[in-house]
Design an enzyme around this catalytic site. Structure first.
Site, mmCIF file in Angstrom:
data_model
loop_
_atom_site.group_PDB
_atom_site.id
_atom_site.type_symbol
_atom_site.label_atom_id
_atom_site.label_comp_id
_atom_site.label_asym_id
_atom_site.label_seq_id
_atom_site.Cartn_x
_atom_site.Cartn_y
_atom_site.Cartn_z
ATOM 1 N N ASP A 12 39.594 37.803 44.168
ATOM 2 C CA ASP A 12 38.488 37.106 43.505
ATOM 3 C C ASP A 12 37.606 36.346 44.500
ATOM 4 N N CYS A 15 33.557 38.825 48.170
ATOM 5 C CA CYS A 15 32.725 38.841 49.385
ATOM 6 C C CYS A 15 31.604 39.870 49.257
ATOM 7 N N ASP A 191 49.041 17.867 49.685
ATOM 8 C CA ASP A 191 49.890 19.058 49.527
ATOM 9 C C ASP A 191 51.287 18.721 50.032
ATOM 10 N N GLY A 210 53.455 17.958 41.437
ATOM 11 C CA GLY A 210 53.111 17.645 40.049
ATOM 12 C C GLY A 210 52.719 16.206 39.796
ATOM 13 N N TYR A 414 51.329 35.112 33.087
ATOM 14 C CA TYR A 414 51.450 33.843 32.352
ATOM 15 C C TYR A 414 52.877 33.343 32.604
ATOM 16 N N ARG A 628 49.627 31.757 47.989
ATOM 17 C CA ARG A 628 49.272 33.172 47.947
ATOM 18 C C ARG A 628 49.571 33.839 49.279
HETATM 19 N N1 MGD Z 1 53.232 33.491 36.364
HETATM 20 C C1 MGD Z 1 52.029 33.265 36.917
HETATM 21 N N2 MGD Z 1 50.919 33.554 36.230
HETATM 22 C C2 MGD Z 1 49.700 33.373 36.795
HETATM 23 C C3 MGD Z 1 49.562 32.837 38.088
HETATM 24 C C4 MGD Z 1 50.759 32.495 38.791
HETATM 25 O O1 MGD Z 1 50.732 32.013 39.927
HETATM 26 N N3 MGD Z 1 51.959 32.736 38.183
HETATM 27 N N4 MGD Z 1 48.318 32.683 38.629
HETATM 28 C C5 MGD Z 1 47.159 32.620 37.753
HETATM 29 C C6 MGD Z 1 45.935 32.886 38.511
HETATM 30 S S1 MGD Z 1 45.506 31.732 39.696
HETATM 31 C C7 MGD Z 1 45.125 33.941 38.287
HETATM 32 S S2 MGD Z 1 43.618 34.072 39.098
HETATM 33 C C8 MGD Z 1 45.480 34.986 37.307
HETATM 34 C C9 MGD Z 1 45.239 36.377 37.849
HETATM 35 O O2 MGD Z 1 45.238 37.280 36.825
HETATM 36 P P1 MGD Z 1 44.679 38.763 37.084
HETATM 37 O O3 MGD Z 1 43.444 38.762 37.911
HETATM 38 O O4 MGD Z 1 44.631 39.454 35.787
HETATM 39 O O5 MGD Z 1 45.722 39.390 38.072
HETATM 40 P P2 MGD Z 1 46.882 40.396 37.864
HETATM 41 O O6 MGD Z 1 47.877 39.890 36.902
HETATM 42 O O7 MGD Z 1 47.320 40.732 39.228
HETATM 43 O O8 MGD Z 1 46.264 41.649 37.147
HETATM 44 C C10 MGD Z 1 45.222 42.370 37.628
HETATM 45 C C11 MGD Z 1 45.457 43.817 37.227
HETATM 46 O O9 MGD Z 1 44.187 44.455 37.161
HETATM 47 C C12 MGD Z 1 44.248 45.708 37.777
HETATM 48 N N5 MGD Z 1 42.920 45.973 38.286
HETATM 49 C C13 MGD Z 1 42.356 45.495 39.409
HETATM 50 N N6 MGD Z 1 41.093 45.947 39.526
HETATM 51 C C14 MGD Z 1 40.855 46.694 38.435
HETATM 52 C C15 MGD Z 1 39.715 47.438 37.997
HETATM 53 O O10 MGD Z 1 38.690 47.488 38.660
HETATM 54 N N7 MGD Z 1 39.831 48.086 36.816
HETATM 55 C C16 MGD Z 1 40.964 48.076 36.100
HETATM 56 N N8 MGD Z 1 40.992 48.744 34.960
HETATM 57 N N9 MGD Z 1 42.073 47.396 36.502
HETATM 58 C C17 MGD Z 1 42.006 46.731 37.650
HETATM 59 C C18 MGD Z 1 45.295 45.586 38.845
HETATM 60 O O11 MGD Z 1 45.882 46.839 39.087
HETATM 61 C C19 MGD Z 1 46.275 44.574 38.256
HETATM 62 O O12 MGD Z 1 47.353 45.198 37.632
HETATM 63 O O13 MGD Z 1 46.856 34.892 36.956
HETATM 64 C C20 MGD Z 1 47.247 33.586 36.577
HETATM 65 N N10 MGD Z 1 48.601 33.701 36.077
HETATM 66 N N1 MGD Z 2 45.113 36.998 50.153
HETATM 67 C C1 MGD Z 2 45.040 36.396 48.968
HETATM 68 N N2 MGD Z 2 44.093 35.463 48.729
HETATM 69 C C2 MGD Z 2 44.021 34.858 47.532
HETATM 70 C C3 MGD Z 2 44.874 35.222 46.469
HETATM 71 C C4 MGD Z 2 45.901 36.186 46.744
HETATM 72 O O1 MGD Z 2 46.730 36.507 45.890
HETATM 73 N N3 MGD Z 2 45.935 36.750 47.995
HETATM 74 N N4 MGD Z 2 44.738 34.640 45.245
HETATM 75 C C5 MGD Z 2 43.461 33.991 44.962
HETATM 76 C C6 MGD Z 2 43.611 33.141 43.770
HETATM 77 S S1 MGD Z 2 43.614 33.911 42.248
HETATM 78 C C7 MGD Z 2 43.694 31.810 43.838
HETATM 79 S S2 MGD Z 2 43.745 30.904 42.398
HETATM 80 C C8 MGD Z 2 43.713 31.121 45.110
HETATM 81 C C9 MGD Z 2 44.883 30.152 45.140
HETATM 82 O O2 MGD Z 2 44.954 29.610 46.392
HETATM 83 P P1 MGD Z 2 45.383 28.091 46.589
HETATM 84 O O3 MGD Z 2 44.450 27.237 45.796
HETATM 85 O O4 MGD Z 2 45.449 27.893 48.041
HETATM 86 O O5 MGD Z 2 46.807 28.029 45.833
HETATM 87 P P2 MGD Z 2 48.252 28.506 46.238
HETATM 88 O O6 MGD Z 2 48.148 29.441 47.412
HETATM 89 O O7 MGD Z 2 48.936 29.046 45.055
HETATM 90 O O8 MGD Z 2 49.022 27.163 46.614
HETATM 91 C C10 MGD Z 2 48.495 26.359 47.582
HETATM 92 C C11 MGD Z 2 49.256 25.091 47.834
HETATM 93 O O9 MGD Z 2 49.442 24.302 46.680
HETATM 94 C C12 MGD Z 2 50.515 23.442 46.978
HETATM 95 N N5 MGD Z 2 51.014 22.841 45.743
HETATM 96 C C13 MGD Z 2 51.881 23.353 44.844
HETATM 97 N N6 MGD Z 2 52.109 22.462 43.862
HETATM 98 C C14 MGD Z 2 51.359 21.372 44.142
HETATM 99 C C15 MGD Z 2 51.151 20.123 43.482
HETATM 100 O O10 MGD Z 2 51.725 19.827 42.447
HETATM 101 N N7 MGD Z 2 50.256 19.264 44.040
HETATM 102 C C16 MGD Z 2 49.602 19.555 45.193
HETATM 103 N N8 MGD Z 2 48.723 18.670 45.649
HETATM 104 N N9 MGD Z 2 49.798 20.712 45.847
HETATM 105 C C17 MGD Z 2 50.656 21.602 45.322
HETATM 106 C C18 MGD Z 2 51.517 24.337 47.653
HETATM 107 O O11 MGD Z 2 52.414 23.595 48.453
HETATM 108 C C19 MGD Z 2 50.628 25.280 48.452
HETATM 109 O O12 MGD Z 2 50.553 24.897 49.787
HETATM 110 O O13 MGD Z 2 43.858 32.029 46.186
HETATM 111 C C20 MGD Z 2 43.001 33.146 46.115
HETATM 112 N N10 MGD Z 2 43.076 33.880 47.343
HETATM 113 S S1 SF4 Z 3 36.950 41.070 51.505
HETATM 114 FE FE1 SF4 Z 3 36.761 39.159 50.354
HETATM 115 S S2 SF4 Z 3 36.864 39.762 48.204
HETATM 116 FE FE2 SF4 Z 3 37.605 41.493 49.415
HETATM 117 S S3 SF4 Z 3 39.839 41.214 49.447
HETATM 118 FE FE3 SF4 Z 3 39.020 40.247 51.278
HETATM 119 S S4 SF4 Z 3 38.727 38.089 50.712
HETATM 120 FE FE4 SF4 Z 3 38.948 39.255 48.816
HETATM 121 MO MO MO Z 4 43.488 32.354 40.644
#
Ligand code: MGD
Ligand code: MGD
Ligand code: SF4
Ligand code: MO
Length: 753
Positions: A12, A15, A191, A210, A414, A628
């Site tokens: 997400d 870029c 953190d 938390g 979830y 992550r």
């Molecule tokens: N237990 C738990 N739940 C969480 C989180 C967690 O840390 N723990 N994190 C939360 C966060 S921060 C986020 S952002 C959300 C993420 O939630 P989502 O963005 O829904 O991420 P995913 O669950 O990985 O599901 C994405 C699915 O979409 C598919 N997909 C990707 N691109 C495409 C496309 O172009 N077309 C189609 N048809 N499918 C595609 C991939 O294959 C993948 O299976 O989850 C949240 N839920």
């Molecule tokens: N390569 C890559 N990049 C990603 C993603 C990925 O899956 N892969 N996911 C994307 C998504 S959907 C999201 S939402 C972002 C998430 O990216 P970030 O916002 O960086 O979140 P996390 O990586 O889940 O956790 C980051 C930090 O939160 C701290 N933390 C945990 N619990 C607490 C708390 O209670 N309080 C505080 N203050 N800190 C705490 C942990 O120690 C950890 O260091 O990254 C995005 N970027």
């Molecule tokens: S190029 Fe940007 S949007 Fe694409 S996977 Fe890497 S960080 Fe995510």
């Molecule tokens: Mo996220």
């Protein structure tokens, strides 16, 4: 193929890329050479597109649901059969018996799913975006009437709550942070872990998981007590300051120090650093989104920005878009009747993201002349996810019988993964729109093959608050029979008698219609890459019921909640019950084992004294899901060989003192158990992880493992973080209904033979 502009959504980060075909190889470069935001994953377009495991034609289940056997069917057959079953469900149980979970960012289409659901009359829409930014936006709305965004160009002080940015994890923000630090901006990182980002910080507050809300209450306490706030802004633009001052009076730094495990002097000093900055920012971060105190924490952050006078200075509050048609306008919320809105699941107990909260802004819309119902960040009108899954399982308060998952691995995204699996098994119809045979797809009746971002044209960011519109152009034709989500939704609508809602032959016609008010076609936007969107004229005042920044929120109060932020200690009632019920001998034995280790524990505590966690005897570790990984994205990308080689196994990060104390070894497998569930992870000793705490990774399943229920859903049932966290009322944020994944839940860790 000539060079094209497009937006990467392998994550997400979104870029902006410039891609050229050089002798059959796609070469991705940053769209703006002066802003090289792109990570190594962007180069994997063809590896992803042409992956042998990709689903490239529609599949229909053979045998029992979850048996893992499929047959190929045509799109015609799949869509006809799905429409017939949907019609049966709707005619028997009502349109509210259809629920959808989607991630619009992944498939590229906001608004159209809601348009169909609103037309049919179902309010039961959920998305994993609720756990990530969508809920933040609703709390911002309660305070300011809109969603503030950090203005990195001016920031001279950055406060991070857990964000860990790197060139492989949100490179664009990483670059912006580096630029701000280069200009001399101060960085405060809150953190528990010593992350790479925390190592760049001027101040690192190693807070107890938390407890962030208590810290921010103490910051506000200091700022008010020392008169460091912006008196004029508070006087002229805010309401509720007196009651806020009463609320934070008891939140002395000393009290917060006790709760958060952060030194009181450091709390005072960082409050002063923030308040005396010229242009401080608190950028959005997911850590505040997934806590029991999420609403209070986000609200307290909003209050901090406001009373220090940063709103409109370093924290931009974009006006609502109006010009190019927004997702909310496309969603056409006027189509769904009040009676059907009232049936939205979970809105009574957890209203903040639902139609019930949206209704509180009706007067604001009238006052400001907003011509549509804004669905801010697609999250102002959503059902409560846990309530939807419960209704799918139990039929309480009414049956939900059909479920569509669109570009979301619902089973794993979830809390309470076990409950979601049960919910899917109880359905009459499950449809999944995917690229892969994910754990969710394995429980479907029909799996429909979706195109991927490099295979489609996308009109980007038509959010209500987006100041720009972008075009992302297809680079390749879709693999096999893969189709767009627009194709699926419009074809289902036609078969369900709602075809008039989708008069556009294809997505390009839809985009032309959305852009027409700006006098542009999509082809013209493709040439430019982006253009500014129109906005509603500012009529003065904030878009809250009082027209002021509401330090005490009238929306929260009217919905039956505390109008002011407060802190509640996160609890694990499951662990507490288990500990209370454990035979005295077991507790004594556990206590005895630990007494023998006391010297060790003291040593560990001395190593990280500021992060002492409060944990019980049966479940002595505090866990969080997240941090992550560079080489995958949420639950996706683990089938990509080049990425998997970098991150082959799901790892628990464990403080080395705890590794020794539990008799674990680096690289050995362990079980992590909470009172709710159990996962297996590989032990990775990590000095940065505070003693007494564990990090469990998000989203691990193994595409190479056997699919189907008997195979444990390709190891999702062995590794999914959602297995560990309950979605019971005590582990959700009350106003939002969203689960806590960030401290509070406790675990034990055991070696596996
Ligand atoms: N237990 C738990 N739940 C969480 C989180 C967690 O840390 N723990 N994190 C939360 C966060 S921060 C986020 S952002 C959300 C993420 O939630 P989502 O963005 O829904 O991420 P995913 O669950 O990985 O599901 C994405 C699915 O979409 C598919 N997909 C990707 N691109 C495409 C496309 O172009 N077309 C189609 N048809 N499918 C595609 C991939 O294959 C993948 O299976 O989850 C949240 N839920
Ligand atoms: N390569 C890559 N990049 C990603 C993603 C990925 O899956 N892969 N996911 C994307 C998504 S959907 C999201 S939402 C972002 C998430 O990216 P970030 O916002 O960086 O979140 P996390 O990586 O889940 O956790 C980051 C930090 O939160 C701290 N933390 C945990 N619990 C607490 C708390 O209670 N309080 C505080 N203050 N800190 C705490 C942990 O120690 C950890 O260091 O990254 C995005 N970027
Ligand atoms: S190029 Fe940007 S949007 Fe694409 S996977 Fe890497 S960080 Fe995510
Ligand atoms: Mo996220």
């Amino acid at each position: 193929m000539r060079e094209k502009l497009c937006t990467c959504v392998f994550c997400d980060g979104g870029c902006a890329l410039r891609v050229a075909d050089e002798d059959g190889q796609l070469r991705a470069r940053p769209a703006d050479p002066g802003f090289p935001a792109l990570c190594s994953k962007a180069h994997l377009i063809d590896e992803y597109r042409l992956h042998p495991d990709r689903i490239t034609h529609p599949l229909r289940r053979v045998g029992e649901r979850g048996s893992g056997r499929w047959e190929r069917v045509s799109w015609e057959v799949a869509l006809d059969e799905i429409a017939v079953k949907l019609r049966q469900v709707i005619d028997t149980w009502g349109p509210e018996a259809l629920a959808v979970s989607e991630m619009p960012l992944n498939h590229g289409f906001g608004g159209i799913t809601r348009r169909l659901m609103n037309g049919l009359g179902s309010p039961n829409y959920i998305t994993a975006l609720q756990l990530c930014m969508g809920n933040t936006a609703q709390v911002h709305r309660a305070v300011y009437g809109g969603f503030t965004l950090a203005n990195w160009d001016v920031a001279d002080c950055v406060v991070y709550f857990g964000q860990d940015r790197s060139p492989e994890k949100w490179p664009a923000e990483h670059l912006r942070l580096r630029a701000a630090l280069g200009r001399g901006a101060k960085l405060v990182v809150v953190d528990p872990r010593e992350t790479d980002t925390a190592r760049l910080a001027d101040f690192h507050l190693r807070i107890r998981y938390g407890t962030d809300a208590a810290l921010v209450l103490a910051w506000i306490h200091v700022i008010i007590a020392e008169g460091l706030f912006d008196e004029r802004f508070v006087e002229e633009q805010c309401e509720g300051f007196a009651v806020l001052a009463d609320r934070v009076r008891p939140w002395t730094p000393e009290r917060a120090a006790d709760v958060c495990g952060v030194d009181a002097a450091l709390i005072r000093e960082t409050a002063r650093v923030y308040a005396s900055a010229r242009a401080a920012v608190i950028p959005w971060g997911a850590t505040a989104d997934m806590q029991v105190n999420s609403t209070a924490l986000i609200q307290a952050q909003c209050i901090l920005r406001a009373i220090c006078g940063f709103v409109g200075v370093s924290e931009t509050l974009p006006a609502l878009a109006h010009g190019g048609v927004t997702n909310s306008e496309l969603a056409a919320f006027e189509l769904i009747s009040p009676g059907q809105r009232a049936k939205q699941l979970g809105a009574d107990a957890h209203p903040l993201l639902t139609f019930a909260a949206s209704a509180r802004y009706a007067g604001v819309r009238e006052r400001l002349g907003v011509p549509y119902e804004p669905d801010l960040m697609a999250m102002s009108c959503a059902a409560d996810a846990a309530s939807v899954f419960r209704a799918m399982c139990t039929g309480d308060p009414y049956p939900v019988r059909a479920f569509i998952s669109a570009a979301n691995n619902t089973v794993m995204s979830y809390a309470n993964q076990q409950g979601i699996v049960e919910a899917l098994l109880a359905q009459e119809l499950v449809v999944v729109f995917e690229h892969w045979m994910t754990p969710t797809a394995q429980l479907a009746d029909y799996v429909l093959p979706g195109d991927m971002w490099a295979e489609r044209d996308v009109l980007g960011k038509p959010f209500d608050v987006a100041p720009v519109l972008t075009a992302s152009s297809a680079l390749r034709v879709p693999a096999g029979e893969c189709r767009s989500w627009y194709f699926v939704v419009s074809e289902l609508a036609r078969r369900l008698g709602a075809g008039a809602l989708f008069p556009w032959r294809d997505e390009r016609e839809l985009y032309d219609w959305r852009l027409a008010p700006l006098g542009l076609t999509f082809a013209e936007l493709e040439e430019r890459g982006s253009c500014p969107n129109g906005t509603l004229p500012a009529r003065g005042g904030f878009a809250t019921p009082t027209g002021k920044v509401e330090l005490a929120s009238s929306v929260l109060r009217d919905l039956g909640f505390d109008p002011l932020p407060n802190y509640a200690e996160p609890r694990d009632l499951g662990a507490e019950a288990a500990e209370a019920a454990a035979p005295a001998s077991e507790s004594a034995a556990a206590a005895g084992d630990r007494a023998a280790d006391d010297a060790f524990a003291d040593e560990a505590a001395a190593a990280a004294p500021e992060v002492g966690q409060r944990a019980g005897r049966l479940y002595p570790y505090v866990i969080f899901a997240g941090l992550r990984e560079a080489a995958n994205y949420n639950t996706n990308l683990r089938q990509m060989p080049s990425l998997r080689a970098r991150e082959p196994e799901p790892c628990a990060l464990v403080n080395p003192a705890d590794v020794a104390r539990e008799g674990l070894a680096a690289g050995a497998w362990c079980a992590v158990e909470t009172a709710h569930g159990r996962v297996e992870l590989m032990v990775r000793p990590d000095e940065a992880q505070p003693a007494g705490t564990l990090r469990v990774p998000h989203g691990w399943w193994k595409p190479e493992r056997a699919p189907g229920l008997a195979g444990g859903l390709s190891a999702a049932n062995l590794h999914g973080d959602g297995l560990l966290f309950p979605d019971d009322a005590w582990n959700v944020d009350a106003a939002q209904g969203l689960p806590n994944l960030r401290g509070g839940i406790r675990a034990r860790i055991l070696p596996l033979g």
